[in-house]
Design a protein around this motif. Structure first.
Motif, PDB file in Angstrom:
ATOM      1  N   GLU A 114       0.844  -1.189   0.000  1.00 47.99           N
ATOM      2  CA  GLU A 114       0.000   0.000   0.000  1.00 47.99           C
ATOM      3  C   GLU A 114       0.882   1.242   0.000  1.00 47.99           C
ATOM      4  OE1 GLU A 114      -2.719  -0.032   3.235  1.00 47.99           O
ATOM      5  OE2 GLU A 114      -3.792  -1.829   2.540  1.00 47.99           O
TER       6      GLU A 114
ATOM      7  N   VAL B  29       2.204   5.034   0.915  1.00 45.82           N
ATOM      8  CA  VAL B  29       2.475   5.614   2.236  1.00 45.82           C
ATOM      9  C   VAL B  29       2.391   7.133   2.138  1.00 45.82           C
ATOM     10  CG1 VAL B  29       4.170   5.850   4.098  1.00 45.82           C
ATOM     11  CG2 VAL B  29       4.015   3.700   2.815  1.00 45.82           C
TER      12      VAL B  29
ATOM     13  N   ASN C  43       7.293   9.334  11.235  1.00 50.16           N
ATOM     14  CA  ASN C  43       6.333   8.619  10.393  1.00 50.16           C
ATOM     15  C   ASN C  43       6.630   7.133  10.528  1.00 50.16           C
ATOM     16  OD1 ASN C  43       4.809   7.452   8.302  1.00 50.16           O
ATOM     17  ND2 ASN C  43       5.043   9.241   6.976  1.00 50.16           N
ATOM     18  N   GLU C  44       5.995   6.496  11.489  1.00 55.27           N
ATOM     19  CA  GLU C  44       6.289   5.096  11.779  1.00 55.27           C
ATOM     20  C   GLU C  44       5.898   4.178  10.623  1.00 55.27           C
ATOM     21  OE1 GLU C  44       4.641   3.871  15.485  1.00 55.27           O
ATOM     22  OE2 GLU C  44       5.709   5.392  16.662  1.00 55.27           O
ATOM     23  N   THR C  45       4.840   4.532   9.904  1.00 55.07           N
ATOM     24  CA  THR C  45       4.434   3.722   8.763  1.00 55.07           C
ATOM     25  C   THR C  45       5.520   3.715   7.693  1.00 55.07           C
ATOM     26  OG1 THR C  45       2.101   4.203   9.179  1.00 55.07           O
ATOM     27  CG2 THR C  45       2.680   3.405   6.988  1.00 55.07           C
ATOM     28  N   LEU C  46       6.095   4.872   7.444  1.00 58.47           N
ATOM     29  CA  LEU C  46       7.181   4.981   6.465  1.00 58.47           C
ATOM     30  C   LEU C  46       8.400   4.193   6.917  1.00 58.47           C
ATOM     31  CD1 LEU C  46       8.512   6.190   3.952  1.00 58.47           C
ATOM     32  CD2 LEU C  46       9.000   8.251   5.306  1.00 58.47           C
ATOM     33  N   GLN C  47       8.741   4.272   8.188  1.00 57.21           N
ATOM     34  CA  GLN C  47       9.909   3.550   8.701  1.00 57.21           C
ATOM     35  C   GLN C  47       9.720   2.041   8.548  1.00 57.21           C
ATOM     36  OE1 GLN C  47      11.770   6.632   8.872  1.00 57.21           O
ATOM     37  NE2 GLN C  47      12.893   5.289  10.257  1.00 57.21           N
ATOM     38  N   ARG C  48       8.532   1.563   8.872  1.00 55.74           N
ATOM     39  CA  ARG C  48       8.260   0.120   8.741  1.00 55.74           C
ATOM     40  C   ARG C  48       8.288  -0.295   7.276  1.00 55.74           C
ATOM     41  NH1 ARG C  48       4.246   1.232  12.677  1.00 55.74           N
ATOM     42  NH2 ARG C  48       2.658   1.245  11.040  1.00 55.74           N
ATOM     43  N   PHE C  49       7.694   0.520   6.424  1.00 57.79           N
ATOM     44  CA  PHE C  49       7.677   0.235   4.991  1.00 57.79           C
ATOM     45  C   PHE C  49       9.104   0.081   4.470  1.00 57.79           C
ATOM     46  CE2 PHE C  49       8.061   1.666   0.639  1.00 57.79           C
ATOM     47  CZ  PHE C  49       6.982   1.113  -0.023  1.00 57.79           C
TER      48      PHE C  49
ATOM     49  N   ARG D 213       2.496  11.361  -1.635  1.00 56.46           N
ATOM     50  CA  ARG D 213       2.432   9.953  -1.261  1.00 56.46           C
ATOM     51  C   ARG D 213       3.571   9.193  -1.921  1.00 56.46           C
ATOM     52  NH1 ARG D 213      -2.041   8.651   1.552  1.00 56.46           N
ATOM     53  NH2 ARG D 213      -1.457   6.445   1.498  1.00 56.46           N
TER      54      ARG D 213
END
Length: 231
Positions: free
Chosen positions: A92, A94, A116-122, A206
């Motif tokens: 998905e 980010v 941005n934890e979502t970005l780090q995990r991605f 994005r």
């Protein structure tokens, strides 16, 4: 024998204002690998700007996700491209929210807001997913990396993933200059901030695709192989 290198980047859509700004700032089109006309910021001569952007021009406008690597034994470019297509299909996009012109030490880049934890995990999941395709660093490449001071965690990342700035050491950035003298950082940042504001409409950004880049030899530029949309 020349050994190519590959990298997994974020590179914006080729018809976007962001891509046009970054490519013109560096003076290169990473789709073709060819020079293009510079968008020289106010106050700088074209010759000066050519020198200030020499290093990032070699890599093309991008944000690093998986740093450049040679292919592991038994792996082929076709296998890498097929894996990248399949991997992207399950991802998905980010939200980066926005990008700001930022001074990062001695160079200037576009960066999103921090935390941005979502970005780090991605980013770290991608690094791990493509790891089976990466050959171990050569002694020369390891020595080059170790010329820069690293924390113990960064040294561990270097040994595990061939690049020290992953995991919690990762910071998303789209490089706009090479290393600058201390006194040049602030005026270059200001000039690029003005140019960016004029060239790229304000609004959310994005990470909506990943890009596979290829470098045919260490002397050649990186070029775009595949731009893979995310859901």
């Amino acid at each position: 024998m020349t050994t190519p290198r590959y990298a997994v980047y974020y590179a914006p859509a080729a018809d976007s204002a962001l891509w046009r700004f970054g490519s013109a700032t560096l003076g290169v089109d990473a789709i073709t690998g060819k020079d293009i006309a510079f968008a020289v910021p106010s106050g700088y001569a074209p010759e000066t700007w050519h020198e200030l952007t020499a290093e990032p021009r070699h890599y093309g406008f991008h944000a690093t996700l998986k740093a450049p690597f040679e292919l592991a034994g038994g792996r082929s470019e076709a296998q890498l491209r097929a894996f990248a297509h399949n991997y992207a299909a399950g991802l998905e996009s980010v939200a980066l929210h926005r990008l700001d012109v930022t001074a990062l030490g001695s160079f200037v880049a576009l960066t999103p807001p921090p935390e941005n934890e979502t970005l780090q995990r991605f980013a770290f999941s991608l690094v791990q997913a493509f790891e089976p395709f990466r050959a171990p660093l050569s002694p020369a490449d390891m020595e080059r990396r170790l010329r820069h001071p690293l924390t113990p965690a960064q040294r561990a990342y270097l040994e595990a993933f061939g690049y020290p700035y992953v995991g919690d050491a990762f910071r998303f950035h789209m490089t706009l200059t090479g290393s600058l003298p201390f006194e040049a950082v602030a005026p270059v940042k200001q000039a690029l901030d003005e140019a960016y504001t004029q060239a790229v409409p304000a609004g959310p950004v994005r990470l909506d695709r990943i890009a596979l880049f290829k470098q045919d030899s260490r002397e050649s530029r990186f070029r775009l192989l595949d731009s893979l949309m995310l859901s």
